[in-house]
Design a protein around this motif. Structure first.
Motif, PDB file in Angstrom:
ATOM      1  N   UNK A 162      -0.833  23.835 -34.509  1.00  0.00           N
ATOM      2  CA  UNK A 162      -1.186  22.564 -33.874  1.00  0.00           C
ATOM      3  C   UNK A 162      -2.139  21.748 -34.740  1.00  0.00           C
ATOM      4  N   UNK A 163      -3.050  22.404 -35.458  1.00  0.00           N
ATOM      5  CA  UNK A 163      -4.002  21.677 -36.302  1.00  0.00           C
ATOM      6  C   UNK A 163      -3.271  20.884 -37.378  1.00  0.00           C
ATOM      7  N   UNK A 164      -2.309  21.518 -38.027  1.00  0.00           N
ATOM      8  CA  UNK A 164      -1.540  20.839 -39.074  1.00  0.00           C
ATOM      9  C   UNK A 164      -0.714  19.698 -38.504  1.00  0.00           C
ATOM     10  N   UNK A 165      -0.110  19.910 -37.334  1.00  0.00           N
ATOM     11  CA  UNK A 165       0.755  18.880 -36.753  1.00  0.00           C
ATOM     12  C   UNK A 165      -0.066  17.669 -36.325  1.00  0.00           C
ATOM     13  N   UNK A 166      -1.264  17.894 -35.792  1.00  0.00           N
ATOM     14  CA  UNK A 166      -2.117  16.769 -35.411  1.00  0.00           C
ATOM     15  C   UNK A 166      -2.463  15.923 -36.634  1.00  0.00           C
ATOM     16  N   UNK A 167      -2.753  16.579 -37.747  1.00  0.00           N
ATOM     17  CA  UNK A 167      -3.046  15.834 -38.982  1.00  0.00           C
ATOM     18  C   UNK A 167      -1.827  15.032 -39.433  1.00  0.00           C
ATOM     19  N   UNK A 168      -0.644  15.623 -39.347  1.00  0.00           N
ATOM     20  CA  UNK A 168       0.577  14.914 -39.748  1.00  0.00           C
ATOM     21  C   UNK A 168       0.821  13.722 -38.834  1.00  0.00           C
TER      22      UNK A 168
END
Length: 478
Positions: free
Chosen positions: A276-282
Motif C-alpha cells: 500500500x505504501x508504494x501504491x499511494x506514492x504512485x
C-alpha cells in the motif's frame, strides 16, 4: 419488524454520525465560499455575474451524497479497519492542505500525508506519548492503509467520471496573463464535491454482520459499528486553448486510466499490506503528472479566446440570454450584425441599434464556417445579447487563479491590469465613450441602407421601440 427496527436504528445512527462531524460542515462552507468567489470575480472581470451558483452548489452536494452512498455500499463488502482517531486525522489533514492549495484538499493527498506519519511512527516504536496524543499515534501506527487506499482509488474513479460529466458545466470564464504578457481568456475548471462516507468498523458489542467482509476478517467476529468519514474530491484545471468539454474529456481519460490500474494494485495490497505504501506514492505522482501534462499542453498551445481581426471572438455566453437561445457557443466569432461587420463591442452595440426590434447575425463557428441567425429583440435583453467577448489589451486579469488556497476564499478576488492607459475596459463594456460611439455611428450609417432618418430615430431611442415579452405572449394567445 425487529429487523426493520434494527435497520432504522443503524441508519439513524449513521446520519447522526455525519451530522456530528464538523469537517462536513467545513467542506460545505468552503464550497459556498468558493462559488461566491467565482461570482465576485466574474463581476470584476466582466461587470456581470455570468452563472447562478446556487444551483451549482446544490448539484455538487447532491452528487457527492450519491457518490458517498455508492462507495459506502461497495466498502460494505470489502471492509475496513478504521478508528475514530483516523477519521479526525484525515479531516484535519484535508483542511490543512487546503490552506496550501485548494486542489490538495483531496483524500489521496491526505492519505499520502497519513502514510508518511504511519511509516515514521513504525520506525520509532519507542516513542509512546501519553494522553490523546498517544492514542492518536497508536491509531496511526495501526492504520488500515490498504482499506483507505481502496476508498481513495474508488473516489478517484468517481472523480474522473464526474469531471467528464459535470466539469464543463462547473467551469467559469476568467481572464489571465498570457505567455506574451497580454490578457487572455480562459476557463477555470474548478470542480469539487464533498463526499460523506459511511464505513463499518469492527466494534465489540456492536451489531453482528450477516456476512464477513473480504478485508480484515478476523476483526469482525465481535460485531461492527458505523462511522462517518466526510472527504473532498475534485480537480482544478485551467484551459485557454480548448473548449471546456474537450479539456474535461482529456483530463478525465487520464485520471480514469491511472485509477483503474491503481485499483488492481490496491486489491493486491489488501492481501499484502506493505504494498500500500508504494501504491499511494504512485497514485500521488500520477495525479501530479496529469496536472503537469495539462499545464504543459496549455503553454505549448495557441490561446483560443483572444482577439481576432475578423469579428468578435466569444469567450462565454450567459445562460438564458438571447445568444444562448440562438445556440451561440464559446469560441465562435460574431462576424456581422444586421449586415455590418463588427470589430469591437462598441460597433456591435451600434449595429444592434440600427434595428431596435430585430437582429440578424452572421456567426463563424470554431471551424470558420458561417451560420446565420436572427431573433427579435425585447426590452430588458442584454445589450450584447448575453455574449462575453475575448479580452482586449486593457482588460483586467486575475493573478491568483492558478494558485488558490483556502485563504483566497475569505477575501475579495484581486484583479490587475497588465498595461497602463486612460481607457478603462473589460470583456464587457456597457456603452463606450461618446467620441467612440460617434465614430462607430458614422461607420455604421455609411455601411447601412440610405434611410438616414430611420437610422437616426433608432439610434436616438434605445429601448422605446423594443417590444415587451408580454406582447409576444398576448399575440400567441390571440
Amino acid at each position: 419488524m425487529a429487523v426493520l427496527g434494527e435497520a432504522l436504528r443503524i441508519t439513524g445512527g449513521a446520519i447522526g454520525q455525519l451530522l456530528s462531524q464538523p469537517f462536513y460542515y467545513i467542506f460545505l462552507i468552503g464550497l459556498l465560499l468558493h462559488y461566491r468567489r467565482q461570482g465576485l470575480l466574474e463581476r470584476k472581470l466582466f461587470n456581470i455575474r455570468v452563472h447562478i451558483y446556487a444551483g451549482r452548489v446544490l448539484r455538487t452536494v447532491l452528487t457527492g451524497l450519491v457518490i458517498g452512498c455508492i462507495v459506502s455500499a461497495v466498502m460494505l463488502g470489502i471492509g475496513i479497519h478504521i478508528e475514530k482517531e483516523i477519521v479526525w486525522c484525515l479531516g484535519i489533514i484535508i483542511v490543512l492542505l487546503s490552506l496550501i492549495r485548494l486542489r490538495l484538499a483531496h483524500l489521496m493527498d491526505a492519505l499520502a500525508v497519513l502514510m508518511v506519519a504511519h511509516v515514521g511512527l513504525l520506525l520509532s516504536p519507542s516513542w509512546q506519548p501519553e494522553g490523546w496524543i498517544g492514542q492518536t499515534a497508536e491509531a496511526i501506527r495501526h492504520a488500515d492503509l490498504p482499506g483507505l487506499l481502496v476508498i481513495a482509488v474508488l473516489l478517484q474513479i468517481a472523480e474522473a467520471v464526474l469531471f467528464r460529466l459535470q466539469g464543463p458545466t462547473l467551469s467559469s470564464p476568467v481572464v489571465i496573463e498570457g505567455k506574451r504578457g497580454k490578457p487572455v481568456g480562459a476557463y477555470a475548471m474548478e470542480a469539487f464535491w464533498p463526499v460523506p462516507l459511511w464505513l463499518l468498523m469492527p466494534a465489540a458489542g456492536g451489531f453482528i454482520l450477516p456476512w464477513t467482509p473480504l478485508h480484515s476478517g478476523e476483526f469482525w467476529s465481535g460485531g461492527a459499528a458505523v462511522t462517518a468519514l466526510p472527504v473532498m474530491i475534485g480537480c482544478s484545471i485551467l484551459t485557454q486553448s480548448r473548449l471546456p468539454v474537450d479539456k474535461a474529456r482529456i483530463v478525465s481519460k487520464r485520471l480514469l486510466l491511472g485509477s483503474l490500474i491503481l485499483l488492481v494494485l490496491a486489491a493486491g495490497a489488501l492481501w499484502w499490506p506493505p504494498l500500500a505504501v508504494l501504491i499511494i506514492c504512485i497514485a500521488l505522482i500520477w495525479r501530479e503528472v496529469v496536472i503537469y501534462l495539462s499545464r504543459r499542453e496549455e503553454l505549448e498551445s495557441i490561446p483560443l479566446y483572444t482577439e481576432t481581426l475578423r469579428g468578435l471572438r466569444i469567450l462565454d455566453v450567459i445562460p438564458g440570454s438571447p445568444a444562448h437561445e440562438l445556440g451561440i457557443r464559446a469560441a465562435e466569432t460574431v462576424y456581422k450584425v444586421n449586415g455590418v461587420p463588427v470589430h469591437h463591442p462598441q460597433s456591435l452595440h451600434g449595429a444592434l441599434r440600427m434595428n431596435p426590434a430585430f437582429c440578424k447575425l452572421e456567426i463563424l463557428n470554431i471551424h470558420g464556417e458561417s451560420k446565420f441567425l436572427q431573433r427579435a429583440i425585447y426590452a430588458g435583453d442584454h445589450h450584447q445579447l448575453g455574449m462575453i467577448f475575448a479580452p482586449d489589451d486593457q482588460a483586467p486579469v486575475s493573478p491568483d487563479i492558478q494558485q488558490l488556497s483556502a485563504f483566497h476564499l475569505l477575501v475579495h478576488p484581486r484583479t490587475k491590469r497588465l498595461s497602463s492607459g486612460n481607457v478603462a475596459s473589460s470583456a464587457i463594456l456597457p456603452i463606450a465613450q461618446e467620441s467612440t460611439v460617434a465614430s462607430s455611428k458614422d461607420t455604421i450609417q455609411a455601411a447601412a441602407e440610405p434611410d438616414a432618418a430611420a437610422n437616426s430615430a433608432a439610434l436616438s431611442n434605445d429601448s422605446s421601440g423594443l417590444p415587451k415579452r408580454r406582447r409576444r405572449a398576448d399575440d400567441s394567445k390571440r
